[in-house]
Design a protein around this motif. Structure first.
Motif, short mmCIF file in Angstrom:
data_model
loop_
_atom_site.label_atom_id
_atom_site.label_comp_id
_atom_site.label_asym_id
_atom_site.label_seq_id
_atom_site.Cartn_x
_atom_site.Cartn_y
_atom_site.Cartn_z
N GLN A 32 -99.92 -33.25 -43.91
CA GLN A 32 -100.13 -34.53 -43.57
C GLN A 32 -101.81 -34.74 -43.72
OE1 GLN A 32 -98.07 -36.40 -42.39
NE2 GLN A 32 -98.82 -37.96 -41.18
N ARG A 33 -102.48 -33.65 -43.31
CA ARG A 33 -103.93 -33.66 -43.58
C ARG A 33 -104.43 -33.78 -45.22
NH1 ARG A 33 -107.74 -36.14 -42.15
NH2 ARG A 33 -107.26 -35.57 -40.26
N ALA A 35 -102.38 -35.02 -47.37
CA ALA A 35 -102.17 -36.28 -47.79
C ALA A 35 -103.08 -37.41 -47.54
CB ALA A 35 -100.72 -36.76 -47.20
N LEU A 36 -103.71 -37.25 -46.42
CA LEU A 36 -104.61 -38.11 -45.83
C LEU A 36 -105.95 -38.17 -46.44
CD1 LEU A 36 -104.06 -38.26 -42.13
CD2 LEU A 36 -103.86 -40.21 -43.65
#
Lengths: 477, 477
Positions: free
Chosen positions: B8-9, B11-12
C-alpha cells in the motif's frame, strides 16, 4: 473499545482552541465541559445511552454542542438534511424510529407533524451540572445515521459507527499529515458526512474548526490569503466561487494553507488549472455516505498529471474493480476498509451492504496502469447537483404519483452553476401544466431535487425488456 | 483485515526515499520489490505464511529486507536479542519452536547448537523473481515475538500483532503529527520494540529511516545540526552523549528537528535542562514490549513543568492506577488499548496478560491532579541499564544454579553511565571467588546482565514469610 474521544482530547490539549463560530471560540476543555452540560439536559429530557435521536439544526456552535453531547452519552444521531421537504423528513423520522427530535428553535416550523417528541435547543443549552460521560466507546456502536437515496428504492438510513468515523479520520491523517496549529474551514453542512467528518477530525486530530453558518467566499478567501486556516473541503461550485473571488481581487493563497479537499463529484479541469495559478492546492477525493467520507484522494502533486482521477485508495482502504484486475477495464467500483458501513437501519436493515467485506458502490470506473481511480459514471444514474446527491428514482416516484402522469423518466443535464440539474421527461395520461407539476414536486421534494426542466414527451426510451433507459433520455431533447 | 502495508505504501508514495543505510538508499517501491525477492527466497527455503522463524542480525538494510520479506509472507518473527548468551538464545529458540533461524552470516558462531535449520542472509539476498505477497493481513495475526523477563519466572515470549503495531504507530502519529519530509534516525536495536516500531512507522507514515549500524553521537549530532532528520528515539545514556557532544562543539539543534522520544526509564532532570538550552526537544515516554512501544508521552512543552512525569496516555490508550481513582495515590499501573499484547507464546501461553482488557504492568506509579503519569517504581524490581530491561530473578536463577551458592538476591544500584547496574548479594554454602562467579554469569547471561558487583553476605533480608526483599538489599552495603 476506544476511549471517549472528547474527554481524551480535552485531557491531552485542554487549552488548545477547538472551535470558532462567528465571534466566539472554545477550547477543547470548554467543549468537553459544555457538551457534558448539554448531555445532562438531554438526560433530563429522557434521552439515554443507546437511544436514537434525530438532529435538525443549521451549522452553529450550538449544533456542535448537541452533537458532542450525544457522543458523550453515546446516543445514535440521525442527521436530518435541512433541505428536505416535510414528506421526506417524515419518512426518515418514521423509518429511523427516533425517540426524540432535537431541533433548533427557529426551525420548528419546518418539521412535519410526527408522533415524536421534540426537544428544542433552548431547552438543552441551559447551564447545569455536567453529566457523567460514557468513558469507553464500543467501536461497533452506531454514532450517526445519514440517509442516502438508492437507485430504485426509498432512501436508506446508513449506519456510521464509531469505528467508521475513526478509520476515516485516521486514513485522512495518514494521507495528509498534521502540522502545528492546523485549522479546518468548515462550510459544508454538518448533516452531510463531509461536514460531520470534520468534527470528528477536529476532536481526534486536535485541530481547530472555523465553523461557518454558511459558505461565504469573501470570508473564506480572506482566511486563505492570510493563512489563518490550513485546510478545507469544497465541492466544485464553492471552488469556482473561491477562484473567481481570488482572481477578482488579484490575490494568491498563503503558503500556510495546506490543502482543499474537493469532493461531491468531478472538478472541471479548468478549475484545477486556475487553482494552481493562484497557489491553491486542491486534492480531488472520492467518498460517500457509506464510507464515512474519503476512500481515495488524488494528491495535489498529481492533480494536473492525473486530471480527472480521484487518486489512490488511502492507506487502510482498498479499491477494486469488480470482475477484473486489468488496468483501464471499466467495472463496478468496490471498496473495503474499516470505514465501510456495516449496514442500514429501518426498513432496509435486512439489505446487505457488502459482499465478502467489499462495498459494491454501483459507481462505474477503472484503475489506470499506475493504480489511479477514474470514476466514469456515478451510481447508475446518480445526479450530483452542487455536491448533493439526487437519485432519479426519487423524483420519478413523486411525479408518478400525480394523477395526470402515466410515466416519467428523470436524468441529470449539465448545468454551468451546479454541475448537473435534474430534468424530467413526462408521459401524460391527462392534461396538466408544467407549473402544476413543478408545484407538486416542490411540495414533496427538497428544493434542489425539483426538476429544473419538465419536458412532455410521447414516449420514453425503453430497452427490449421494457425497462426505461434513463441514459437515453437526453436524446429526446 | 488491513491491506498489506508495504504494498500500500509503495503504491501511495513509490518514489519517496524509505531507508538510508551507510551510503545506500531505497525508495518505498524498491523496498517493496526487494522484499518480495527476499520473500521468494524464503519460500524456496521452505518458509510459508503462518510459519514462525527467529531472526538474528545487526541493524542493516539486509535485516530490514528480511523483516519486510517476513511481513510480505505474514511469517511470525521471533526477534532475537544480539546481546543474549547462548544459553538464553537456546531457551528462546526452543520455547518459540521456530521453524527456521534466519541469521546474518557473520553471526553464525554466536548462535547455540539447536535442532533448528539456519538460513543465512547470503542465501536469501540473491536476486530472483518476486514472491506474491499476502495482500490482506489479519489484524490479530502475530507479527513479532519479543522475549521479556518476568519478575519470578523465565523470559516470556510476548506476541505483538499486526493490530498492536498499527495501533502504536497510529497513536504516535496522532500525538506527534506528521510534517513534510520527515525522517527518523534509528540507532535503537531493531530486535527491541523501540527500533522495530520505527520500521512500522516508516512504512505506515511514509517516512524515511536513517538506519545506523550502531549509535554514533558524532553522526547523530551532525544530522541534528543540519536538520537532515526530524525525529529519533533515545535512552538516557544516548541522550547524554548527544548533549555532551553538542556542548563540546558549541552547536545548537536545527529547528527542522522535531522531537527526540526518550524511553527506557527516567531521564535525569539535568539532561532535560541541558537539552532545552541546546534547542533539542525531548519528550519522555512510557512504554514496554507488551504495549508495542509508547503508551504515554510527555509533550516537550510540559517537559520542565512536569519533570519526572511520563506524560499522558496517547489518544487511543488508557491508563489507570489499580484500586484508586484519586490523584497522587500510588498503585499498580494498568494499561488498556489496541496496542496491548493479546498474550504470550510457548510455555507461558496459558498465562493471561490482561484482566478485563487491562494490562497489569507490575509497575507502580500515580496520576497527578492533571492526569500526568508518574512512574514511581518499575515492575517490582526491574533494573533498567542503558535502556535494557534486566530482571533480578533471571540473574538470581543463574547464580543459584552454581554449586557454591546457597542463596542470592539481585537489585539495581545507581550507575552514572548506565542509569542502573545489577548488583548481586550472595550467601555461599562453600568457598568460591568473585571472579569464578562472574565468569559463570558471563557464560550464562547477556553481558549487560552480568552483575557489576558481587557482594558476599551472611544473611539476605527476608520478610516474615521468609520472602526475600530485594528492595532492602542495598541496605547491606
Amino acid at each position: 473499545m476506544v476511549p471517549n474521544w472528547i474527554e481524551q482530547r480535552a485531557a491531552l490539549t485542554p487549552n488548545r482552541v477547538a472551535l470558532t463560530y462567528k465571534e466566539d471560540r472554545w477550547t477543547f476543555l470548554q467543549l468537553a465541559n459544555r457538551s457534558k452540560e448539554y448531555a445532562q439536559q438531554l438526560k433530563n429530557q429522557g434521552v439515554q445511552t443507546g437511544d436514537r435521536v434525530a438532529i435538525y439544526g443549521q451549522s452553529s456552535s450550538q449544533l456542535v454542542m448537541v452533537i458532542f453531547a450525544c457522543m458523550q452519552l453515546q446516543v445514535e444521531m440521525v442527521m436530518l438534511n435541512l433541505r428536505l421537504s416535510k414528506r421526506e423528513l417524515s419518512y426518515q423520522i418514521e423509518d429511523a424510529q427516533v425517540k426524540k427530535i432535537i431541533v433548533q428553535d427557529e426551525l420548528m416550523k419546518q418539521l412535519p407533524e410526527v408522533d415524536v417528541e421534540f426537544v428544542q435547543f433552548s431547552t438543552i443549552q441551559q447551564v447545569c451540572e455536567m453529566a457523567v460521560p460514557v468513558n469507553s466507546w464500543r467501536k461497533d456502536s452506531t454514532m450517526t445515521i445519514m440517509y442516502t437515496s438508492g437507485t430504485t428504492s426509498k432512501p436508506k438510513g446508513v449506519r456510521q459507527t464509531v469505528q467508521n468515523h475513526l478509520a476515516s479520520a485516521t486514513s485522512s491523517l495518514y494521507n495528509t499529515g498534521l502540522i502545528e496549529d492546523e485549522a479546518w474551514i468548515c462550510t459544508m453542512p454538518i448533516f452531510h458526512i463531509s461536514g460531520f467528518s470534520m468534527l470528528c477530525k477536529s476532536i481526534l486530530h486536535g485541530v481547530r474548526i472555523d465553523l461557518y453558518e454558511k459558505f461565504d467566499e469573501e470570508k473564506v478567501v480572506a482566511q486563505l490569503i492570510e493563512g489563518s486556516a490550513t485546510r478545507m473541503s469544497v465541492v466544485a461550485v464553492m471552488l469556482e466561487k473561491i477562484l473567481s473571488h481570488l482572481e477578482a481581487i488579484d490575490a494568491k493563497v498563503s503558503p500556510r494553507f495546506q490543502l482543499a479537499l474537493a469532493g461531491g463529484g468531478p472538478i472541471p479541469k479548468a478549475y484545477l488549472q486556475r487553482a494552481a495559478a493562484l497557489h491553491l492546492k486542491v486534492a480531488q477525493t472520492y467518498g460517500m455516505t457509506e464510507t464515512s467520507s474519503q476512500t481515495a484522494t488524488l494528491s495535489n502533486e498529481d492533480a494536473l498529471r492525473k486530471i480527472g482521477s480521484a487518486g489512490k485508495a488511502l492507506m487502510f482502504n482498498e479499491i477494486k474493480i469488480e470482475g477484473t484486475s486489468e488496468p483501464f477495464v471499466h467495472g463496478e467500483i468496490c471498496i473495503r476498509g474499516d470505514h465501510v458501513t456495516p449496514g442500514y437501519i429501518g426498513q432496509h436493515a435486512h439489505l446487505p451492504t457488502t459482499v465478502d467485506d467489499w462495498l459494491h458502490t454501483g459507481d462505474v470506473g477503472y484503475l489506470d496502469d499506475e493504480g489511479y481511480l477514474f470514476v466514469a459514471d456515478r451510481r447508475s444514474d446518480l445526479i450530483i447537483s452542487g455536491g448533493e446527491n439526487i437519485y432519479p428514482a426519487e423524483i420519478e416516484s413523486v411525479l408518478s404519483s400525480h394523477e395526470a402522469v402515466e410515466a416519467v423518466g428523470v436524468c441529470g443535464l449539465p448545468d454551468e452553476k451546479w454541475g448537473q440539474c435534474p430534468a424530467a421527461f413526462v408521459l401524460l395520461k391527462k392534461e396538466v401544466s408544467e407549473d402544476v407539476l413543478r408545484a407538486f414536486c416542490e411540495e414533496n421534494l427538497a428544493k434542489y431535487k425539483v426538476p429544473k426542466t419538465i419536458h412532455f414527451v410521447d414516449e420514453l426510451p425503453r430497452n427490449g425488456a421494457g425497462k426505461m433507459m434513463r441514459r437515453k433520455l437526453h436524446e429526446l431533447l
